[in-house]
Design an enzyme around this catalytic site. Structure first.
Site, PDB file in Angstrom:
ATOM      1  N   ARG A 158      63.779  24.704  25.480  1.00  0.00           N
ATOM      2  CA  ARG A 158      62.387  24.235  25.406  1.00  0.00           C
ATOM      3  C   ARG A 158      62.182  23.470  24.098  1.00  0.00           C
ATOM      4  O   ARG A 158      62.711  23.862  23.057  1.00  0.00           O
ATOM      5  CB  ARG A 158      61.418  25.425  25.447  1.00  0.00           C
ATOM      6  CG  ARG A 158      61.347  26.084  26.802  1.00  0.00           C
ATOM      7  CD  ARG A 158      60.625  27.429  26.742  1.00  0.00           C
ATOM      8  NE  ARG A 158      61.548  28.544  26.682  1.00  0.00           N
ATOM      9  CZ  ARG A 158      61.199  29.815  26.472  1.00  0.00           C
ATOM     10  NH1 ARG A 158      59.941  30.137  26.291  1.00  0.00           N
ATOM     11  NH2 ARG A 158      62.111  30.769  26.431  1.00  0.00           N
ATOM     12  N   ASN A 212      62.130  44.848  33.043  1.00  0.00           N
ATOM     13  CA  ASN A 212      61.791  43.533  32.505  1.00  0.00           C
ATOM     14  C   ASN A 212      62.333  42.525  33.522  1.00  0.00           C
ATOM     15  O   ASN A 212      63.513  42.212  33.523  1.00  0.00           O
ATOM     16  CB  ASN A 212      62.459  43.389  31.135  1.00  0.00           C
ATOM     17  CG  ASN A 212      62.161  42.057  30.476  1.00  0.00           C
ATOM     18  OD1 ASN A 212      61.520  41.189  31.071  1.00  0.00           O
ATOM     19  ND2 ASN A 212      62.630  41.885  29.257  1.00  0.00           N
ATOM     20  N   GLU A 215      62.011  45.601  22.300  1.00  0.00           N
ATOM     21  CA  GLU A 215      60.800  45.481  23.125  1.00  0.00           C
ATOM     22  C   GLU A 215      60.720  46.601  24.156  1.00  0.00           C
ATOM     23  O   GLU A 215      59.640  47.103  24.452  1.00  0.00           O
ATOM     24  CB  GLU A 215      60.808  44.108  23.827  1.00  0.00           C
ATOM     25  CG  GLU A 215      60.556  42.982  22.843  1.00  0.00           C
ATOM     26  CD  GLU A 215      61.303  41.700  23.195  1.00  0.00           C
ATOM     27  OE1 GLU A 215      62.536  41.776  23.367  1.00  0.00           O
ATOM     28  OE2 GLU A 215      60.667  40.648  23.286  1.00  0.00           O
ATOM     29  N   HIS A 228      55.748  36.924  22.835  1.00  0.00           N
ATOM     30  CA  HIS A 228      56.666  37.800  22.093  1.00  0.00           C
ATOM     31  C   HIS A 228      55.915  38.960  21.422  1.00  0.00           C
ATOM     32  O   HIS A 228      56.376  39.528  20.438  1.00  0.00           O
ATOM     33  CB  HIS A 228      57.455  37.023  21.008  1.00  0.00           C
ATOM     34  CG  HIS A 228      58.477  36.087  21.565  1.00  0.00           C
ATOM     35  ND1 HIS A 228      58.712  34.834  21.028  1.00  0.00           N
ATOM     36  CD2 HIS A 228      59.327  36.206  22.600  1.00  0.00           C
ATOM     37  CE1 HIS A 228      59.657  34.228  21.728  1.00  0.00           C
ATOM     38  NE2 HIS A 228      60.046  35.036  22.685  1.00  0.00           N
ATOM     39  N   ARG A 239      57.324  44.979  31.575  1.00  0.00           N
ATOM     40  CA  ARG A 239      56.938  43.875  30.711  1.00  0.00           C
ATOM     41  C   ARG A 239      56.244  42.827  31.579  1.00  0.00           C
ATOM     42  O   ARG A 239      56.783  42.398  32.600  1.00  0.00           O
ATOM     43  CB  ARG A 239      58.178  43.271  30.087  1.00  0.00           C
ATOM     44  CG  ARG A 239      57.865  42.116  29.196  1.00  0.00           C
ATOM     45  CD  ARG A 239      59.140  41.532  28.669  1.00  0.00           C
ATOM     46  NE  ARG A 239      58.852  40.672  27.553  1.00  0.00           N
ATOM     47  CZ  ARG A 239      59.792  40.146  26.800  1.00  0.00           C
ATOM     48  NH1 ARG A 239      61.053  40.430  27.014  1.00  0.00           N
ATOM     49  NH2 ARG A 239      59.474  39.352  25.817  1.00  0.00           N
ATOM     50  N   GLY A 272      65.338  33.919  19.264  1.00  0.00           N
ATOM     51  CA  GLY A 272      66.297  34.199  20.334  1.00  0.00           C
ATOM     52  C   GLY A 272      66.455  32.951  21.166  1.00  0.00           C
ATOM     53  O   GLY A 272      66.289  31.841  20.661  1.00  0.00           O
TER      54      GLY A 272
END
Ligand code: ADP
Length: 395
Positions: free
Chosen positions: A242, A9, A379, A182, A94, A211
């Site tokens: 964000r 990832n 994930e 996600h 990912r 998260g």
């Protein structure tokens, strides 16, 4: 002997990795996980075994280890040593954006690499970092099977109204769509829920992935029908840095003030959200721990927007049977879960405070019309499953 699958990832300055060993049936056992972070500044490699034992803790100077290729080299060298020369049988990656083309995990070849590269304009901050290790491995170990798993793929079945903005169709055709992200986390939760709550899994469920990045997703019988993230991972809920949903007029205002794309990008990805609002921290733990009005406002806003968006998704689902909390805040903050649950009491959610303080797994009282659960996401395991399934027969 079992085979191993390496999961990568890769972000802009870090590469997270996990190694799974295949077991009988569809079983996958996590053997180790680690991360090389600070690539280009102060590179630092750490890894731990499945029982939490430290396997390596090593730093380099930026000159010794300056880019993703060098970082990957060090990870692979170390892994080869750790596995006593045995290389992983496959690598799963990912990848943040699959666009309209990649609606499922795919075995990497040169055409796939080109396709992932073509989506860089849709995710300029993340896609190049995701692509780099795929290209490096392809050059270095061309025989090693690689599988790309996309964060957008799980959402590709959204109905047209959830996939569109109200803008001219030519832009939609160009790829300006509400993709949702996600997806690997939501897919994992959709696969875990039937094991603990089969009736609920067949119904109308909101999954709250809270998260550092945060979004919520509406699942109908395990399939995503809408989510709060859209064209980029900027929309929807406020996050660590964000803003979440933002009137585009704010951007126009800033552009008229003279901000260029690079300035706006820094603002949108790094300066807003919990950090911007509190002026203190992007970390929910810090904000919950201090008694400052700005921190309180940031937490209040986070909770408020989850409740607001959950109400919208409950309407889209035609009612709500349950909510699942996951990711860093969702799994660990009883306070945030309690406050969100209080805001959903009108839908019939009756929280069991004591189960909630123990982090579940089920955190509503028997007889609660809307159930609430805490399920840790995974994930990397989802990517490992996809990788194994795609290569079934190869090992
Ligand atoms: P990412 O989106 O980077 O994968 P995670 O899912 O690991 O993030 O979540 C990280 C965030 O979880 C941290 O920024 C922190 O705010 C939050 N977090 C972790 N533990 C707790 C806790 N005990 N209480 C509240 N928030 C927490």
């Amino acid at each position: 002997m079992s085979e191993t699958i390496l999961i990568l990832n890769a972000g802009s300055s870090s590469i997270k990795f996990q190694l799974f060993a295949t077991q009988g049936g569809e079983g996958l056992e996590r053997r180790l996980k680690g991360e090389i972070e600070g690539i280009g500044t102060n590179p630092h490699l750490t890894a731990e075994s499945k029982d939490g034992r430290s396997l390596i803790d090593k730093s380099w100077s930026a000159e010794e280890l300056g880019d993703a290729a060098a970082a990957l080299d060090h990870v692979l060298d170390w892994l080869t040593q750790e596995l006593r020369g045995e290389m992983p049988s496959a690598v799963g990656h990912r990848v943040v954006h699959g666009g309209t083309r990649f609606t499922a995990p795919i075995l990497v070849d040169d055409a796939v690499i080109a396709g992932i590269g073509a989506l860089i304009p849709l995710a300029p901050l993340h896609q190049p970092s995701n692509l780099a290790p795929i290209q490096i491995l392809r050059r270095r170990l061309p025989e090693l099977p690689q599988v790309a798993c996309f964060d957008t793929a799980f959402h590709r079945g959204h109905p047209a109204v959830a996939d569109h903005f109200a803008i001219p169709e030519a832009l939609y055709e160009e790829g300006v769509r509400r993709y949702g992200f996600h997806g690997l986390s939501y897919e994992y939760i959709a696969s875990a829920l039937p094991k603990v709550a089969p009736a609920l899994a067949a119904g109308r469920v909101i999954v709250a992935h809270l998260g550092n990045g945060a979004s919520i997703c509406a699942l109908k019988a395990g399939r995503s029908i809408d989510s709060t993230m859209a064209f980029t991972a900027l929309d929807g809920l406020p996050m660590g840095t964000r803003a979440g949903q933002l009137d585009p007029g704010v951007l126009l205002y800033l552009v008229r003030k003279g901000w260029d794309a690079a300035r706006l990008e820094r603002f949108l990805y790094h300066e807003c959200g919990l950090k911007g609002l509190s002026g203190l921290s992007n970390d929910m733990r810090d904000l919950l721990a201090v008694d400052a009005p700005a921190a309180r406002l940031a937490v209040d806003y986070f909770v408020y927007r989850i409740i607001r968006e959950a109400g919208a998704l409950a309407a889209v689902l035609g009612g709500l049977d349950g909510i699942v909390f996951t990711a860093g805040i969702g799994e660990r903050s009883a306070e945030i879960r309690s406050r969100v649950s209080a805001g959903l009491a009108w839908l019939g959610l009756d929280l069991d405070e004591s189960a909630n303080s123990r982090h579940g797994p089920e955190i509503t009282k028997a007889g609660s019309r809307v159930q609430a659960w805490v399920i840790p996401t995974d994930e990397e395991r989802m990517i490992a499953r996809h990788t194994r399934k795609l290569l079934d027969g190869a090992f």
